[in-house]
Motif scaffolding. Sequence first.
Motif, PDB file in Angstrom:
ATOM      1  N   SER B  50     -88.529  56.525  46.187  1.00 30.01           N
ATOM      2  CA  SER B  50     -87.142  56.934  46.315  1.00 30.01           C
ATOM      3  C   SER B  50     -86.317  55.797  46.900  1.00 30.01           C
ATOM      4  CB  SER B  50     -87.083  58.159  47.243  1.00 30.01           C
ATOM      5  OG  SER B  50     -85.760  58.484  47.583  1.00 30.01           O
ATOM      6  N   SER B  54     -79.886  55.049  44.355  1.00 32.95           N
ATOM      7  CA  SER B  54     -80.261  54.887  42.948  1.00 32.95           C
ATOM      8  C   SER B  54     -81.301  55.922  42.564  1.00 32.95           C
ATOM      9  CB  SER B  54     -80.788  53.472  42.692  1.00 32.95           C
ATOM     10  OG  SER B  54     -81.985  53.253  43.412  1.00 32.95           O
ATOM     11  N   LYS B  55     -81.628  55.925  41.287  1.00 31.17           N
ATOM     12  CA  LYS B  55     -82.588  56.916  40.817  1.00 31.17           C
ATOM     13  C   LYS B  55     -83.990  56.591  41.310  1.00 31.17           C
ATOM     14  CE  LYS B  55     -80.157  58.165  36.546  1.00 31.17           C
ATOM     15  NZ  LYS B  55     -80.249  58.251  35.058  1.00 31.17           N
ATOM     16  N   LYS B  64     -90.198  64.286  36.196  1.00 33.25           N
ATOM     17  CA  LYS B  64     -88.994  64.038  36.992  1.00 33.25           C
ATOM     18  C   LYS B  64     -88.057  65.234  37.032  1.00 33.25           C
ATOM     19  CE  LYS B  64     -88.141  60.402  34.587  1.00 33.25           C
ATOM     20  NZ  LYS B  64     -87.553  59.139  34.095  1.00 33.25           N
ATOM     21  N   ASN B  70     -83.751  62.980  45.670  1.00 31.05           N
ATOM     22  CA  ASN B  70     -82.416  62.479  45.991  1.00 31.05           C
ATOM     23  C   ASN B  70     -82.492  61.701  47.293  1.00 31.05           C
ATOM     24  OD1 ASN B  70     -79.755  62.048  46.679  1.00 31.05           O
ATOM     25  ND2 ASN B  70     -79.070  64.054  46.057  1.00 31.05           N
TER      26      ASN B  70
END
Lengths: 116, 118
Positions: B50, B54-55, B64, B70
């Motif tokens: 993580s 960003s993703k 996913k 998050n």
Amino acid sequence: AQKITQTQPGMFVQEKEAVTLDCTYDTSDPSYGLFWYKQPSSGEMIFLIYQGSYDQQNATEGRYSLNFQKARKSANLVISASQLGDSAMYFCAMREGSNTGNQFYFGTGTSLTVIP
Amino acid sequence: GAVVSQHPSRVICKSGTSVKIECRSLDFQATTMFWYRQFPKKSLMLMATSNEGSKATYEQGVEKDKFLINHASLTLSTLTVTSAHPEDSSFYICSARVGLAGVLGTQYFGPGTRLLVL
């Protein structure tokens, strides 16, 4: 190939004795770090000791020492004067310098039981 | 040493519901946090990395859309197990790296979250 191999699923040691937990690793990266973690029954991963691939001396932290043999690609954890509270799972892990994600590779763990 | 917290420590939910797990770095900023899953008497399996702002980067085989991550701030990452099923029952652990990038920088782990889906 496995990045980290721990060949001892379970170990027993008498209280106050020393015990060695084996760990071998596989990497072609000249820069890497080796870590040992303790996981008691509560589940929390507790950091014990770190050894860098360029470190000249074996790492030591209190009763924990790391027997680093680079040519053999082994990083065994030595626990001296075992205590009952040392009973737990122990995981060896490695991080490679070239791995941009810097993820850990974990071994399958060794369950240590300290006998009174 | 650095402290990473997780909440909740245990959660029991009904099949089909979503569960959110929070991971916080309490006394440091973590640009990168990692989410692991551990089955009984097994090693930790990395699910995703993580990155703040960003993703997340998911490992192969990890859905996913099933495990939403998050990383909204430098001290908080969340894992949401969507439409949980009994096979999602597991021990989920987050971790954050402290210090330098590369091989240096110790990785500290949260206390874990035990999820049981009925």
